[in-house]
Scaffold this motif. Structure first.
Motif, short mmCIF file in Angstrom:
data_model
loop_
_atom_site.label_atom_id
_atom_site.label_comp_id
_atom_site.label_asym_id
_atom_site.label_seq_id
_atom_site.Cartn_x
_atom_site.Cartn_y
_atom_site.Cartn_z
N VAL A 169 0.81 -0.85 -0.15
CA VAL A 169 -0.10 0.20 0.04
C VAL A 169 0.76 1.31 -0.03
N GLY A 170 1.71 1.26 0.69
CA GLY A 170 3.29 2.29 1.18
C GLY A 170 3.73 2.60 -0.16
N ARG A 171 4.60 1.70 -1.01
CA ARG A 171 5.20 1.73 -2.46
C ARG A 171 4.48 2.31 -3.05
N TYR A 172 3.41 1.92 -3.45
CA TYR A 172 2.63 2.13 -4.59
C TYR A 172 1.26 3.20 -4.34
N ASP A 173 1.37 3.48 -2.83
CA ASP A 173 -0.14 5.09 -3.33
C ASP A 173 -0.39 4.45 -3.12
N LEU A 174 -1.49 3.36 -2.59
CA LEU A 174 -2.58 2.51 -2.63
C LEU A 174 -4.15 3.58 -2.40
N ARG A 175 -5.10 3.70 -3.27
CA ARG A 175 -6.27 4.52 -2.59
C ARG A 175 -7.42 3.68 -2.07
N PRO A 176 -7.78 3.98 -0.95
CA PRO A 176 -9.03 3.45 -0.67
C PRO A 176 -10.53 3.92 -1.27
N VAL A 177 -10.81 3.53 -1.54
CA VAL A 177 -11.98 2.87 -1.86
C VAL A 177 -13.23 3.04 -1.42
N ASN A 178 -13.91 4.02 -1.47
CA ASN A 178 -14.96 4.36 -0.33
C ASN A 178 -16.21 3.89 -0.92
N PHE A 179 -16.55 2.39 -0.12
CA PHE A 179 -17.51 1.90 -0.42
C PHE A 179 -19.31 2.38 -1.15
N GLY A 180 -19.33 3.50 -0.29
CA GLY A 180 -20.88 4.56 -0.33
C GLY A 180 -21.40 3.43 0.06
N THR A 181 -21.77 2.67 0.75
CA THR A 181 -23.19 1.91 1.44
C THR A 181 -22.80 1.55 2.79
N ALA A 182 -24.11 1.44 3.30
CA ALA A 182 -23.88 1.71 4.89
C ALA A 182 -23.65 0.71 4.97
N TRP A 183 -23.32 -0.03 6.10
CA TRP A 183 -22.87 -1.45 7.27
C TRP A 183 -23.90 -1.85 7.19
N ALA A 184 -24.37 -2.99 6.72
CA ALA A 184 -24.92 -4.28 6.85
C ALA A 184 -25.45 -4.52 7.89
#
Length: 241
Positions: A169-184
């Motif tokens: 994650v650090g080496r390639y600067d991966l970006r987290p995806v916002n699920f935009g969905t409520a926790w079920a």
């Protein structure tokens, strides 16, 4: 730190999550699990803590810790409209599968890992196949990293599962995806995402519960070191870097 600051005689023991946990509860060995991911056995852990077999840290030993879905940084920089998972799923063309460019590639994790079924069920819940996506499951952790490295080096967009904090994650600067969905809810996650059910519902990824665990014998024997282990926190962003 344990050796120099607390004069402990330390042996580093390789282990895996559940075998380490079972060894600590059944044989009081090893003394310490510095980073124990507890989502899959929290009820059992709580029972052992109440029974006095184990002591756990109040907070996670690592800040920002968690699992989820990520994308390579260039795609988000070039397409700022990709703000949530729904935005990404609407554009499989931005993440073409090398073996079938008409499909978008979503990278899951290897079979046998706890995240494998979760990714499969979420792939189903978000109807990704119907939206033009293909689930790719690497054979190993090394292959996961190779896929990401190859995509970034070739300026191909990458979308898939990973854990944080990690060197990748650090080496390639991966970006987290916002699920935009409520926790079920935990019940749905346990019954339909972590386990298999016919109709899993869309949900965000479960919050990761990570603890430092100590045997009661170790705490009684090494009071100062135990206090340190229960309080220390490693900054996740620093670990990534």
């Amino acid at each position: 730190i344990l050796t120099a600051a607390f004069q402990c005689d330390v042996t580093l023991v390789p282990g895996a999550t559940k075998p380490t946990f079972n060894g600590m509860t059944e044989r009081s060995r090893p003394d310490v699990a510095g980073e124990l991911w507890t989502n899959s056995f929290r009820d059992q852990l709580d029972g052992d803590v109440q029974a006095g077999k184990l002591i756990v840290s109040e907070n996670s030993p690592i800040s920002g810790v968690g699992e989820g879905w990520w994308i390579s940084p260039s795609i988000q920089d070039e397409n700022p409209q990709l703000k949530t998972l729904a935005d990404i799923l609407a554009r499989p063309d931005l993440f073409p599968d090398p073996s079938n460019p008409k499909k978008g590639a979503f990278h899951g994790c290897p079979r046998g890992w706890g995240c494998n079924l979760a990714n499969r069920q979420l792939f189903k819940a978000f109807e990704m196949e119907e939206k033009g996506w293909r689930l790719i499951e690497p054979a190993s952790a090394a292959e996961m990293d190779r896929q990401i490295a190859s995509s970034v080096a070739s300026n191909r967009n990458w979308f898939g599962y990973y854990g944080n904090p990690t060197a990748t994650v650090g080496r390639y600067d991966l970006r987290p995806v916002n699920f935009g969905t409520a926790w079920a809810g935990t019940r749905h996650w346990n019954r339909c995402i972590r386990d298999s059910c016919r109709k899993p519902q869309p949900t965000s990824w479960i919050k990761s519960h990570v603890k430092t665990a100590l045997t009661a014998e170790f705490q009684d024997r090494e009071i100062l070191a135990s206090t340190y282990l229960k309080r220390r926190i490693f900054p996740g962003d620093i670990m990534n870097k």
